[in-house]
Design a protein around this motif. Structure first.
Motif, PDB file in Angstrom:
ATOM      1  N   THR A 176      41.972  55.122  36.435  1.00  0.00           N
ATOM      2  CA  THR A 176      43.115  54.252  36.195  1.00  0.00           C
ATOM      3  C   THR A 176      42.684  52.788  36.214  1.00  0.00           C
ATOM      4  O   THR A 176      41.539  52.460  36.569  1.00  0.00           O
ATOM      5  N   ALA A 177      43.632  51.922  35.858  1.00  0.00           N
ATOM      6  CA  ALA A 177      43.337  50.489  35.827  1.00  0.00           C
ATOM      7  C   ALA A 177      42.898  49.966  37.190  1.00  0.00           C
ATOM      8  O   ALA A 177      42.094  49.037  37.278  1.00  0.00           O
ATOM      9  N   SER A 178      43.409  50.567  38.260  1.00  0.00           N
ATOM     10  CA  SER A 178      43.030  50.112  39.607  1.00  0.00           C
ATOM     11  C   SER A 178      41.552  50.374  39.895  1.00  0.00           C
ATOM     12  O   SER A 178      40.987  49.799  40.833  1.00  0.00           O
ATOM     13  N   ASP A 179      40.922  51.233  39.083  1.00  0.00           N
ATOM     14  CA  ASP A 179      39.491  51.536  39.264  1.00  0.00           C
ATOM     15  C   ASP A 179      38.612  50.588  38.457  1.00  0.00           C
ATOM     16  O   ASP A 179      37.378  50.703  38.522  1.00  0.00           O
ATOM     17  N   SER A 180      39.218  49.688  37.693  1.00  0.00           N
ATOM     18  CA  SER A 180      38.426  48.852  36.787  1.00  0.00           C
ATOM     19  C   SER A 180      37.438  47.959  37.538  1.00  0.00           C
ATOM     20  O   SER A 180      36.322  47.731  37.068  1.00  0.00           O
ATOM     21  N   GLY A 181      37.844  47.432  38.694  1.00  0.00           N
ATOM     22  CA  GLY A 181      36.939  46.584  39.463  1.00  0.00           C
ATOM     23  C   GLY A 181      35.703  47.340  39.918  1.00  0.00           C
ATOM     24  O   GLY A 181      34.576  46.855  39.798  1.00  0.00           O
ATOM     25  N   HIS A 182      35.913  48.560  40.424  1.00  0.00           N
ATOM     26  CA  HIS A 182      34.773  49.374  40.865  1.00  0.00           C
ATOM     27  C   HIS A 182      33.900  49.769  39.686  1.00  0.00           C
ATOM     28  O   HIS A 182      32.664  49.734  39.774  1.00  0.00           O
ATOM     29  N   PHE A 183      34.542  50.153  38.572  1.00  0.00           N
ATOM     30  CA  PHE A 183      33.759  50.553  37.399  1.00  0.00           C
ATOM     31  C   PHE A 183      32.932  49.376  36.884  1.00  0.00           C
ATOM     32  O   PHE A 183      31.785  49.545  36.472  1.00  0.00           O
ATOM     33  N   ALA A 184      33.520  48.179  36.909  1.00  0.00           N
ATOM     34  CA  ALA A 184      32.769  46.985  36.505  1.00  0.00           C
ATOM     35  C   ALA A 184      31.555  46.780  37.410  1.00  0.00           C
ATOM     36  O   ALA A 184      30.468  46.427  36.943  1.00  0.00           O
ATOM     37  N   ASP A 185      31.733  47.018  38.714  1.00  0.00           N
ATOM     38  CA  ASP A 185      30.612  46.896  39.650  1.00  0.00           C
ATOM     39  C   ASP A 185      29.534  47.936  39.367  1.00  0.00           C
ATOM     40  O   ASP A 185      28.336  47.664  39.505  1.00  0.00           O
ATOM     41  N   VAL A 186      29.944  49.151  38.980  1.00  0.00           N
ATOM     42  CA  VAL A 186      28.977  50.202  38.639  1.00  0.00           C
ATOM     43  C   VAL A 186      28.127  49.756  37.452  1.00  0.00           C
ATOM     44  O   VAL A 186      26.886  49.869  37.470  1.00  0.00           O
ATOM     45  N   LEU A 187      28.771  49.244  36.401  1.00  0.00           N
ATOM     46  CA  LEU A 187      28.033  48.784  35.224  1.00  0.00           C
ATOM     47  C   LEU A 187      27.119  47.608  35.562  1.00  0.00           C
ATOM     48  O   LEU A 187      25.980  47.541  35.094  1.00  0.00           O
ATOM     49  N   ALA A 188      27.610  46.698  36.391  1.00  0.00           N
ATOM     50  CA  ALA A 188      26.801  45.537  36.772  1.00  0.00           C
ATOM     51  C   ALA A 188      25.564  45.967  37.561  1.00  0.00           C
ATOM     52  O   ALA A 188      24.455  45.481  37.318  1.00  0.00           O
ATOM     53  N   ALA A 189      25.762  46.896  38.502  1.00  0.00           N
ATOM     54  CA  ALA A 189      24.635  47.372  39.320  1.00  0.00           C
ATOM     55  C   ALA A 189      23.620  48.131  38.474  1.00  0.00           C
ATOM     56  O   ALA A 189      22.408  47.956  38.624  1.00  0.00           O
ATOM     57  N   ALA A 190      24.111  48.978  37.568  1.00  0.00           N
ATOM     58  CA  ALA A 190      23.214  49.768  36.718  1.00  0.00           C
ATOM     59  C   ALA A 190      22.421  48.875  35.778  1.00  0.00           C
ATOM     60  O   ALA A 190      21.200  49.044  35.615  1.00  0.00           O
ATOM     61  N   SER A 191      23.088  47.900  35.166  1.00  0.00           N
ATOM     62  CA  SER A 191      22.407  47.037  34.199  1.00  0.00           C
ATOM     63  C   SER A 191      21.399  46.109  34.866  1.00  0.00           C
ATOM     64  O   SER A 191      20.393  45.746  34.255  1.00  0.00           O
ATOM     65  N   SER A 192      21.651  45.727  36.113  1.00  0.00           N
ATOM     66  CA  SER A 192      20.733  44.810  36.803  1.00  0.00           C
ATOM     67  C   SER A 192      19.597  45.527  37.527  1.00  0.00           C
ATOM     68  O   SER A 192      18.673  44.875  38.014  1.00  0.00           O
ATOM     69  N   ASN A 193      19.671  46.849  37.580  1.00  0.00           N
ATOM     70  CA  ASN A 193      18.611  47.607  38.256  1.00  0.00           C
ATOM     71  C   ASN A 193      17.905  48.590  37.331  1.00  0.00           C
ATOM     72  O   ASN A 193      17.149  49.444  37.783  1.00  0.00           O
ATOM     73  N   ALA A 194      18.167  48.482  36.038  1.00  0.00           N
ATOM     74  CA  ALA A 194      17.502  49.319  35.039  1.00  0.00           C
ATOM     75  C   ALA A 194      17.250  48.470  33.805  1.00  0.00           C
ATOM     76  O   ALA A 194      17.807  47.373  33.659  1.00  0.00           O
TER      77      ALA A 194
END
Length: 505
Positions: A260-278
């Protein structure tokens, strides 16, 4: 360049291809960036102190440096492999020497770009230092009241710009209202949120409204947009991606994973962490998710495990569409029975589902597969991968199986503890002169909107009166209109009105 590397091949991520083919994408990116740089340089000759152009130049140079470094890394990988190829007689000495010349030229180009980027940064710094001088001049002007009259023309121009800015923002929010159906208090809440984000982030209120438009198209309602836009804007700022594109990536992926939209902040953090560590970025991850997120969501695989797997593939050079389609095939294969055969252990079956029929986590399934692959010979690994996922996806699956434990632990830990990553990265990205100038531009737009909202009711009232007057003229019969034109009453009637409108606008 093409002649220098002709006949040279390179192995990346388990796939062997011509070096010219491997460099095709990065060369295209470099060429595109250079074209934009030439355009910016041409405009800077006319206006050398334009901060917008200088900021664009600095960003384009950073993109060009990044792409050139990627190209140099690929060339050096090819050079290492070329040593063996030369010894085995697979390439000639002339081919080997030409490749070395290509590396030297690329290194020189990288040095040139880094020097140019440093000079561009210095130019922006000088403009920033000049700000204090302008502030002092402004103080002296304000102390001399009788000398303020010439500023009237500037105030008039400010009013015109403010009305234009406010009008553009209204237009953007009207699109949001049309798509989302928001009205009254809901629409006002969205307007306030867009302006809030415009006043405190690198993005303007109008850009925030455009992001909301993508959210509305994904079916998000007012509360969804209010709670979800912070994470999306932080991710866009952290990654350097376009805000509207980032919004599109997040909304599409959340829908695919059943979030849901309430998960957008966490999902954004997942993408940020993945892109900065791979070895990937948000844009490429978004392209990967486009192909594999729907099946991942259908099977119950988490976005965290999916991002981890895509990051591991990216470390082996498998990214974007290629990793997305590979992961789609891999997930499809893992949804059924998974059996491996080897001389070392005979036959081994990997459990992919729990006792209640639900799927096990993707990371656990892949970890069990690695246990089997660690005991296989190289030929058995290739055969098992092709049998399970097919030829097109086998390189991606082998990248997952051959990933170093340290890389797996690093990426898994970063994603598991990712909350707050996008905000932290965004703050770091903006902690420089160019970032401050960008935020200042957004703050100035918010100021213009504030002024524009004060002026717009007056402007609309005048326009309404003009429309009423024109309607009356249109209603006159042809004979009367001809009489007015003949005796010049039209000029007498419109003259004072046009003067008022001209002063107001």
């Amino acid at each position: 360049m093409a002649n220098r590397i002709k006949g040279i091949t390179v192995e990346i991520g388990g796939d062997t291809t011509k070096l010219s083919k491997a460099l095709e994408g990065v060369n295209k990116s470099i060429k595109n960036t250079q074209t934009q740089l030439k355009d910016v340089e041409k405009l800077l000759k006319l206006d050398p102190r334009n901060t917008e152009l200088l900021s664009q130049k600095q960003k384009l140079l950073a993109d060009s440096i990044s792409a050139t470094k990627e190209k140099l890394a690929t060339l050096k990988t090819a050079a290492e492999q070329a040593n063996t190829a030369l010894a085995n007689g697979e390439i000639t000495q002339q081919q080997y020497d030409a490749l070395q010349r290509e590396i030297v030229e690329t290194e020189n180009e990288l040095k040139r770009l880094e020097t140019e980027a440093k000079n561009a940064g210095s130019a922006l710094q000088k403009i920033g230092d000049a700000g204090e001088v302008l502030q002092n001049v402004g103080g002296k002007i304000s102390g001399a009241g009788e000398k303020l009259l010439p500023i009237t023309a500037g105030v008039t121009a400010l009013g015109t710009a403010a009305v234009k800015t406010a009008s553009d923002f209204d237009s953007a929010m009207s699109k949001v209202a049309a798509v989302s159906g928001a009205t009254g208090d809901d629409l006002q809440a969205l307007r306030d949120k867009a302006r809030e984000m415009g006043s405190k982030t690198k993005f303007s209120a109008s850009e925030a409204a455009e992001a909301m438009n993508y959210m509305a198209m994904a079916g998000w309602k007012t509360n969804d947009m209010l709670s979800g836009i912070d994470g999306i804007m932080n991710l866009a700022a952290a990654s350097g991606e376009d805000l509207a594109t980032t919004s599109d990536i997040v909304t599409d992926a959340l829908t695919a994973f059943g979030l849901t939209a309430s998960d957008s902040g966490h999902f954004a953090d997942v993408l940020a962490a993945a892109s900065s560590n791979a070895n990937t970025n948000v844009s490429m991850l978004g392209e990967s998710f486009k192909y594999c997120a729907p099946i991942a969501g259908a099977l119950g695989f988490s976005c965290e495990d999916t991002a981890e797997a895509l990051g591991l593939m990216a470390n082996a050079g498998i990214k974007s569409t290629q990793s997305g389609t590979s992961m789609r095939s891999i997930m499809t294969a893992l949804s059924g029975d998974v059996k491996f055969c080897s001389a070392a252990f005979g036959e081994m079956e990997i459990a992919t589902s729990n006792s209640d029929g639900s799927m096990r986590s993707l990371s656990d399934i892949l970890a069990d597969c690695r246990v089997a692959f660690d005991q296989m010979s190289e030929s058995e690994k290739a055969s098992a991968a092709e049998t399970l996922v097919g030829k097109n996806a086998m390189s991606g699956f082998l990248a997952l199986m051959n990933a170093a434990p340290a890389d797996i632990d690093k990426l898994s830990s970063a994603i598991s503890n990712c909350d707050g990553t996008s905000l932290s990265m965004a703050e770091t990205m903006q902690d420089n002169l160019a970032g401050q100038l960008t935020i200042l531009k957004s703050q100035l737009e918010e100021l213009a909107i504030s002024f524009g909202e004060i002026l717009m009711p007056v402007i609309r009232d005048i326009i309404t009166k003009i429309q009423g007057f024109v309607d009356k003229l249109n209603a006159l019969d042809p004979a009367t209109k001809q009489t007015i034109l003949k005796i010049g009453l039209m000029a007498a009637a419109l003259g004072p009105l046009l003067i008022v409108v001209g002063k107001t606008i």
